[in-house]
Design a protein around this motif. Structure first.
Motif, mmCIF file in Angstrom:
data_model
loop_
_atom_site.group_PDB
_atom_site.id
_atom_site.type_symbol
_atom_site.label_atom_id
_atom_site.label_comp_id
_atom_site.label_asym_id
_atom_site.label_seq_id
_atom_site.Cartn_x
_atom_site.Cartn_y
_atom_site.Cartn_z
ATOM 1 N N ALA A 322 -13.739 -7.181 29.091
ATOM 2 C CA ALA A 322 -14.333 -8.308 28.365
ATOM 3 C C ALA A 322 -15.425 -7.828 27.423
ATOM 4 N N LEU A 323 -16.172 -6.825 27.841
ATOM 5 C CA LEU A 323 -17.222 -6.280 26.990
ATOM 6 C C LEU A 323 -16.622 -5.682 25.717
ATOM 7 N N VAL A 324 -15.493 -4.990 25.877
ATOM 8 C CA VAL A 324 -14.812 -4.407 24.709
ATOM 9 C C VAL A 324 -14.285 -5.507 23.789
ATOM 10 N N LEU A 325 -13.738 -6.558 24.392
ATOM 11 C CA LEU A 325 -13.210 -7.663 23.589
ATOM 12 C C LEU A 325 -14.299 -8.317 22.739
ATOM 13 N N GLN A 326 -15.464 -8.541 23.345
ATOM 14 C CA GLN A 326 -16.543 -9.165 22.598
ATOM 15 C C GLN A 326 -17.121 -8.206 21.554
ATOM 16 N N ALA A 327 -17.119 -6.919 21.850
ATOM 17 C CA ALA A 327 -17.567 -5.933 20.868
ATOM 18 C C ALA A 327 -16.662 -5.972 19.640
ATOM 19 N N HIS A 328 -15.346 -6.158 19.867
ATOM 20 C CA HIS A 328 -14.442 -6.269 18.718
ATOM 21 C C HIS A 328 -14.723 -7.527 17.918
ATOM 22 N N GLU A 329 -15.018 -8.625 18.605
ATOM 23 C CA GLU A 329 -15.334 -9.856 17.882
ATOM 24 C C GLU A 329 -16.509 -9.630 16.922
ATOM 25 N N ARG A 330 -17.524 -8.963 17.408
ATOM 26 C CA ARG A 330 -18.702 -8.705 16.577
ATOM 27 C C ARG A 330 -18.350 -7.804 15.390
ATOM 28 N N PHE A 331 -17.512 -6.802 15.652
ATOM 29 C CA PHE A 331 -17.076 -5.899 14.587
ATOM 30 C C PHE A 331 -16.250 -6.665 13.546
ATOM 31 N N ALA A 332 -15.286 -7.458 14.032
ATOM 32 C CA ALA A 332 -14.405 -8.194 13.121
ATOM 33 C C ALA A 332 -15.173 -9.251 12.335
ATOM 34 N N ASN A 333 -16.167 -9.863 12.984
ATOM 35 C CA ASN A 333 -16.929 -10.914 12.306
ATOM 36 C C ASN A 333 -17.637 -10.383 11.060
ATOM 37 N N ARG A 334 -18.122 -9.163 11.132
ATOM 38 C CA ARG A 334 -18.783 -8.583 9.961
ATOM 39 C C ARG A 334 -17.778 -8.372 8.826
ATOM 40 N N VAL A 335 -16.570 -7.974 9.193
ATOM 41 C CA VAL A 335 -15.528 -7.803 8.177
ATOM 42 C C VAL A 335 -15.167 -9.154 7.568
ATOM 43 N N TYR A 336 -15.029 -10.179 8.428
ATOM 44 C CA TYR A 336 -14.702 -11.514 7.923
ATOM 45 C C TYR A 336 -15.806 -12.046 7.014
ATOM 46 N N ASP A 337 -17.049 -11.789 7.392
ATOM 47 C CA ASP A 337 -18.159 -12.249 6.558
ATOM 48 C C ASP A 337 -18.058 -11.645 5.154
ATOM 49 N N ARG A 338 -17.662 -10.383 5.101
ATOM 50 C CA ARG A 338 -17.570 -9.722 3.798
ATOM 51 C C ARG A 338 -16.347 -10.201 3.012
ATOM 52 N N LEU A 339 -15.162 -10.215 3.667
ATOM 53 C CA LEU A 339 -13.940 -10.578 2.953
ATOM 54 C C LEU A 339 -13.936 -12.050 2.551
ATOM 55 N N TYR A 340 -14.284 -12.923 3.500
ATOM 56 C CA TYR A 340 -14.323 -14.344 3.151
ATOM 57 C C TYR A 340 -15.494 -14.631 2.217
ATOM 58 N N GLY A 341 -16.580 -13.859 2.355
ATOM 59 C CA GLY A 341 -17.689 -14.016 1.425
ATOM 60 C C GLY A 341 -17.270 -13.712 0.003
#
Length: 472
Positions: A322-341
Motif C-alpha cells: 500500500a505504501l508503494v501504491l500511494q507513492a506512485h499516486e504522488r509521483f503520477a499526480n505531479r506528472v498529471y499536474d504538468r501535463l493537464y496544466g
C-alpha cells in the motif's frame, strides 16, 4: 430641450408599428426559448440526480473488497447542472458532465450531451441567450438606424439647430431614450427567460447572478444603441445608415467565428491519442518499469515516519504494498499536474485570443460575459475538472492509507466492507463565485463601456461639425 427630445423619441418609437411587431416577435421567440431551456434544465437535472443516486448505491453495495481494488472500482464525479444553463448553455453540450475517478489515472471529463443529441428541428439550439445577444441587437439596428439621419432628411434637424439646440443635448436626449429602452428590454427579456427556472425546485438560483446578467445585457444594449446613433450621425442618408448598421451587426456576430478558428490554429490542443500516450510514458512506465519507484517510496516512507514520529516502518506495522501504491499516486499526480496544466494553459491561450476579439465586437463580449455568469464557459469546465481531480486524489489516498495501516501481512488479501465505503465522501461541486467571474471578464466589461463612451463622444463631435456646416 433634453427632456423634450427624450419624450419625442419614446413617443415615436412606441407609436411605430414596426416596433410593436418586432417586439412581439422577439417576445414570442423568447418565451419559446425559455420554455425549451426549462425543459432542458429539468431533464438534465433529473438525469443527474438519478445518476448520483445510482452511483452512490453502487459504491456502497460493492461488497467486501480490498481497498485498492475499490480504488480501481472507482466512482463518478458528476457536475452540478448550473441553473442558468437554461438561459445560456454555453459549451455545456460539448464538455464532459462527469469524470471517472480511479486509482493511478486522471481521466478527462466525459459523457457529453451533444454525443447523444439528435436535433430534430431547426430551432433546437436556439437559446434565450442567443436570442438576446443576436436577435435583439438586430431589432435595435432596424429600429434605430435612422435616429439622427432621418431627422436630417425630414428637415427637423436643421430646425433644432436654428432653435439653438446643442449637439450634446440632442445626443443626450436620444441616448436617454436608448437607456430607457435598453433597461426595459434587458429587464423584461432576462427575467422572462429565467422565470421558468423559478418553478423548478431541484436547482438553486443565484439571483445575484441573474441581476448581473440583466445589468450586462443593459450595458450591451446601450453600447449597441450608441454605435447605431454614431453611424446615423455621420452618414447623409437613411439607406447608408441602415447598411452600415447592418454591416456592424454582421461583423460583430460572425467575425468572432473566424477568430475562434484562428485561436484553435494558433494554440492547437493535442490529440486524445497523443495525450494518452504521454500519460502512459511519463506517469506509469518510469515508476513501475524504471528507477523512479525507489526514490519516491523512500521519500514517502520518510514523510510517514515523520508524521507519526516513528523510527522504523515496522514500528507502525505498515503494509509495504500500500505504501508503494500511494507513492506512485504522488509521483503520477505531479506528472498529471504538468501535463493537464499544459493542456489547460492551451485553453487559456485560446481564451486570450478570443478575449482580444471582444475588444472589437461588443456582441461577442456580451456573449462571453453571459456564459461566464451562467457558469457554462471554458473556465467553469476547467474548474469542475480540477475539483473532480482533487476529490479523486483524496479518495485514493484514503483507501491506500486504510490498506497501509490495517492490512499488515495480509496485503492484498485484506478486505474492507461497507463501513469503510461510507466514510468516502461524495463529490460536491461548488461553482466559482460571481465576483471571480466578473473579475475574469473585466476586459469584456471594459470593452462595452468604452464602446458606449466613444460612440457617444464621436456622435456629439460629428453632430457639432454637421450643425456648424448646416447653419452656415
Amino acid at each position: 430641450m433634453i427632456l423634450a427630445i427624450l419624450r419625442k423619441e419614446l413617443h415615436e418609437l412606441l407609436a411605430d408599428r414596426k416596433f410593436r411587431i418586432l417586439f412581439a416577435v422577439a417576445f414570442l421567440l423568447t418565451v419559446i426559448a425559455a420554455m425549451e431551456g426549462w425543459q432542458r434544465l429539468a431533464q438534465d437535472a433529473s438525469l443527474r440526480s438519478e445518476a448520483s443516486r445510482i452511483e452512490r448505491e453502487t459504491w456502497l453495495n460493492q461488497g467486501e473488497a480490498n481497498p485498492h481494488d475499490a480504488a480501481h472500482f472507482g466512482r463518478y464525479a458528476l457536475r452540478e447542472i448550473p441553473a442558468l444553463s437554461a438561459f445560456d448553455p454555453g459549451i455545456l453540450d460539448y464538455s464532459g458532465a462527469s469524470v471517472w475517478l480511479e486509482a493511478h489515472f486522471q481521466n478527462p471529463a466525459s459523457n457529453r450531451r451533444a454525443e447523444n443529441r439528435i436535433d430534430s428541428y431547426p430551432l433546437a439550439s436556439v437559446t434565450p441567450a442567443w436570442l438576446l445577444s443576436v436577435i435583439v441587437p438586430l431589432v435595435l439596428v432596424i429600429l434605430l438606424f435612422g435616429t439622427v439621419v432621418a431627422e436630417r432628411e425630414r428637415g427637423t434637424l436643421r430646425f433644432l439647430w436654428v432653435q439653438n439646440a446643442r449637439p450634446v443635448q440632442l445626443i443626450l436626449g436620444k441616448f436617454s431614450s436608448a437607456l430607457i429602452i435598453a433597461a426595459l428590454l434587458a429587464a423584461l427579456f432576462v427575467s422572462l427567460s429565467c422565470m421558468p427556472i423559478v418553478f423548478y425546485q431541484d436547482v438553486t438560483i443565484d439571483w445575484l447572478s441573474v441581476l448581473a446578467l440583466a445589468v450586462c445585457y443593459f450595458i450591451a444594449y446601450v453600447c449597441i444603441c450608441g454605435v447605431i446613433t454614431l453611424i446615423s450621425s455621420v452618414v447623409r442618408t437613411s439607406h447608408t445608415a441602415f447598411w452600415l448598421a447592418a454591416l456592424f451587426w454582421v461583423t460583430t456576430v460572425f467575425g468572432p467565428l473566424l477568430v475562434a478558428q484562428a485561436a484553435k490554429e494558433l494554440h492547437p490542443v493535442p490529440r486524445d491519442r497523443d495525450f494518452g500516450a504521454a500519460i502512459q510514458q511519463e506517469a506509469q512506465a518510469p515508476f513501475w518499469l524504471g528507477a523512479a519507484q525507489y526514490e519516491e517510496v523512500a521519500i514517502y516512507e520518510a514523510e510517514v515516519m515523520t508524521r507519526h514520529r516513528a523510527l522504523d516502518a515496522k514500528e507502525l506495522g505498515l503494509n509495504r504494498d500500500a505504501l508503494v501504491l500511494q507513492a506512485h499516486e504522488r509521483f503520477a499526480n505531479r506528472v498529471y499536474d504538468r501535463l493537464y496544466g499544459e493542456l489547460y494553459n492551451t485553453h487559456v491561450q485560446q481564451e486570450s485570443v478570443l478575449r482580444s476579439a471582444s475588444l472589437f465586437s461588443p456582441i461577442f463580449a456580451l456573449q462571453r460575459i453571459s456564459r461566464g455568469i451562467a457558469r457554462t464557459d471554458t473556465s467553469a469546465q476547467i474548474h469542475f475538472a480540477e475539483s473532480a481531480e482533487q476529490h479523486r486524489r483524496d479518495i485514493i489516498e484514503q483507501l491506500n492509507e486504510d490498506m497501509m495501516y490495517n492490512a499488515g501481512e495480509e496485503s492484498f488479501r485484506y478486505v474492507a466492507d461497507r463501513d469503510l465505503w461510507q466514510t468516502v465522501d461524495d463529490f460536491e461541486y461548488e461553482s466559482p463565485p460571481l465576483n471571480e467571474v466578473l473579475k475574469r471578464y473585466r476586459l469584456e466589461l471594459t470593452s462595452l463601456v468604452l464602446w458606449t463612451l466613444l460612440s457617444f463622444i464621436l456622435a456629439a463631435v460629428a453632430l457639432q461639425l454637421r450643425s456648424r456646416a448646416e447653419v452656415k
